[in-house]
Design a protein around this motif. Structure first.
Motif, PDB file in Angstrom:
ATOM      1  N   LEU A  10      11.009  51.763  10.506  1.00 25.95           N
ATOM      2  CA  LEU A  10      12.399  51.908  10.927  1.00 25.95           C
ATOM      3  C   LEU A  10      12.718  53.354  11.274  1.00 25.95           C
ATOM      4  O   LEU A  10      12.104  54.287  10.766  1.00 25.95           O
ATOM      5  CB  LEU A  10      13.340  51.422   9.823  1.00 25.95           C
ATOM      6  CG  LEU A  10      13.217  49.958   9.398  1.00 25.95           C
ATOM      7  CD1 LEU A  10      14.195  49.665   8.278  1.00 25.95           C
ATOM      8  CD2 LEU A  10      13.439  49.020  10.561  1.00 25.95           C
ATOM      9  N   SER A  11      13.737  53.526  12.111  1.00 25.35           N
ATOM     10  CA  SER A  11      14.200  54.870  12.452  1.00 25.35           C
ATOM     11  C   SER A  11      14.973  55.454  11.267  1.00 25.35           C
ATOM     12  O   SER A  11      15.304  54.751  10.313  1.00 25.35           O
ATOM     13  CB  SER A  11      15.106  54.813  13.682  1.00 25.35           C
ATOM     14  OG  SER A  11      16.337  54.177  13.364  1.00 25.35           O
ATOM     15  N   PHE A  12      15.263  56.745  11.354  1.00 26.80           N
ATOM     16  CA  PHE A  12      16.005  57.411  10.287  1.00 26.80           C
ATOM     17  C   PHE A  12      17.359  56.743  10.075  1.00 26.80           C
ATOM     18  O   PHE A  12      17.767  56.497   8.941  1.00 26.80           O
ATOM     19  CB  PHE A  12      16.186  58.901  10.614  1.00 26.80           C
ATOM     20  CG  PHE A  12      17.035  59.623   9.608  1.00 26.80           C
ATOM     21  CD1 PHE A  12      16.524  59.955   8.361  1.00 26.80           C
ATOM     22  CD2 PHE A  12      18.352  59.948   9.895  1.00 26.80           C
ATOM     23  CE1 PHE A  12      17.299  60.613   7.427  1.00 26.80           C
ATOM     24  CE2 PHE A  12      19.139  60.601   8.961  1.00 26.80           C
ATOM     25  CZ  PHE A  12      18.607  60.939   7.725  1.00 26.80           C
ATOM     26  N   TYR A  13      18.059  56.445  11.180  1.00 24.99           N
ATOM     27  CA  TYR A  13      19.383  55.822  11.049  1.00 24.99           C
ATOM     28  C   TYR A  13      19.282  54.428  10.436  1.00 24.99           C
ATOM     29  O   TYR A  13      20.130  54.054   9.626  1.00 24.99           O
ATOM     30  CB  TYR A  13      20.108  55.747  12.392  1.00 24.99           C
ATOM     31  CG  TYR A  13      21.464  55.123  12.234  1.00 24.99           C
ATOM     32  CD1 TYR A  13      22.509  55.857  11.683  1.00 24.99           C
ATOM     33  CD2 TYR A  13      21.688  53.791  12.560  1.00 24.99           C
ATOM     34  CE1 TYR A  13      23.756  55.280  11.482  1.00 24.99           C
ATOM     35  CE2 TYR A  13      22.928  53.212  12.362  1.00 24.99           C
ATOM     36  CZ  TYR A  13      23.955  53.968  11.825  1.00 24.99           C
ATOM     37  OH  TYR A  13      25.175  53.390  11.615  1.00 24.99           O
ATOM     38  N   GLU A  14      18.261  53.659  10.804  1.00 24.74           N
ATOM     39  CA  GLU A  14      18.107  52.318  10.232  1.00 24.74           C
ATOM     40  C   GLU A  14      17.823  52.388   8.734  1.00 24.74           C
ATOM     41  O   GLU A  14      18.319  51.561   7.966  1.00 24.74           O
ATOM     42  CB  GLU A  14      16.991  51.566  10.960  1.00 24.74           C
ATOM     43  CG  GLU A  14      17.369  51.161  12.371  1.00 24.74           C
ATOM     44  CD  GLU A  14      16.192  50.606  13.163  1.00 24.74           C
ATOM     45  OE1 GLU A  14      16.436  49.742  14.026  1.00 24.74           O
ATOM     46  OE2 GLU A  14      15.047  51.035  12.922  1.00 24.74           O
ATOM     47  N   ARG A  15      17.052  53.388   8.318  1.00 27.36           N
ATOM     48  CA  ARG A  15      16.820  53.582   6.880  1.00 27.36           C
ATOM     49  C   ARG A  15      18.116  53.967   6.178  1.00 27.36           C
ATOM     50  O   ARG A  15      18.420  53.467   5.094  1.00 27.36           O
ATOM     51  CB  ARG A  15      15.781  54.672   6.652  1.00 27.36           C
ATOM     52  CG  ARG A  15      14.388  54.261   6.997  1.00 27.36           C
ATOM     53  CD  ARG A  15      13.417  55.368   6.660  1.00 27.36           C
ATOM     54  NE  ARG A  15      12.235  55.202   7.494  1.00 27.36           N
ATOM     55  CZ  ARG A  15      11.433  56.160   7.840  1.00 27.36           C
ATOM     56  NH1 ARG A  15      11.653  57.396   7.430  1.00 27.36           N
ATOM     57  NH2 ARG A  15      10.385  55.925   8.590  1.00 27.36           N
ATOM     58  N   PHE A  16      18.879  54.869   6.807  1.00 27.62           N
ATOM     59  CA  PHE A  16      20.172  55.276   6.255  1.00 27.62           C
ATOM     60  C   PHE A  16      21.089  54.061   6.107  1.00 27.62           C
ATOM     61  O   PHE A  16      21.721  53.872   5.068  1.00 27.62           O
ATOM     62  CB  PHE A  16      20.813  56.334   7.154  1.00 27.62           C
ATOM     63  CG  PHE A  16      22.233  56.651   6.804  1.00 27.62           C
ATOM     64  CD1 PHE A  16      22.543  57.410   5.692  1.00 27.62           C
ATOM     65  CD2 PHE A  16      23.277  56.166   7.590  1.00 27.62           C
ATOM     66  CE1 PHE A  16      23.855  57.702   5.361  1.00 27.62           C
ATOM     67  CE2 PHE A  16      24.588  56.451   7.265  1.00 27.62           C
ATOM     68  CZ  PHE A  16      24.885  57.222   6.151  1.00 27.62           C
TER      69      PHE A  16
END
Length: 159
Positions: free
Chosen positions: A17-23
């Motif tokens: 996942l991208s950083f935003y999706e993890r966030f």
């Protein structure tokens, strides 16, 4: 051991996942935990209110309309929180990228139904009741449209 395996599985799912999706995932997990705490506290409060009112003091008369409104208003609050938590769990399971429209509409309908149940009709003017009825009708139509769209068969692009 089970917790360790669960953490490994979650980490493996989060790596691509991208950083935003993890966030987003972390925020959803935190919100889910907070809502769970609120649900437990609300159920505990409801249990105490019913047990103390019925058993110990005898002041909670189930045939009294205001007692009925209080108890069922609190029950609806718990149901709304559970539905909200369920919609967040769908997002956390990555089955959807956003909260489904149908879940939002169901939560809104439950909230308005709760408002109707706890509403004191002697204190409420007709315009307020009309506005609630219009909101229920509009949300019902939106729910029907969204559900109807989900039930339709997908048309084949070749035919």
């Amino acid at each position: 051991m089970l917790i360790r395996n669960g953490l490994r599985t979650t980490r493996a799912e989060l790596l691509p996942l991208s950083f935003y999706e993890r966030f987003e995932y972390v925020v959803v997990v935190i919100l889910t935990a907070l809502i769970a705490v609120v649900v437990v506290a609300a159920v505990w409060n409801l249990t105490l209110k019913i047990l103390v009112g019925l058993v110990l003091s005898g002041s909670l008369d189930p045939s009294d309309y205001t007692a009925f409104q209080d108890v069922f208003g609190m029950i609806f609050t718990v149901i709304i929180a559970l539905e909200f938590k369920k919609s967040l769990l769908v997002v956390a399971a990555r089955r959807d990228t956003v909260v489904a429209i149908r879940s939002v509409v169901v939560i809104a309908l439950l909230a308005i139904c709760r408002k109707v149940i706890i509403l004191d009709l002697t204190e409420t003017d007709a315009l307020h009741i009309l506005a609630l009825a219009a909101a229920i009708l509009a949300l019902g139509i939106v729910y029907w449209l969204v559900s109807d769209r989900d039930r339709r068969p997908v048309k084949d692009s070749q035919g």
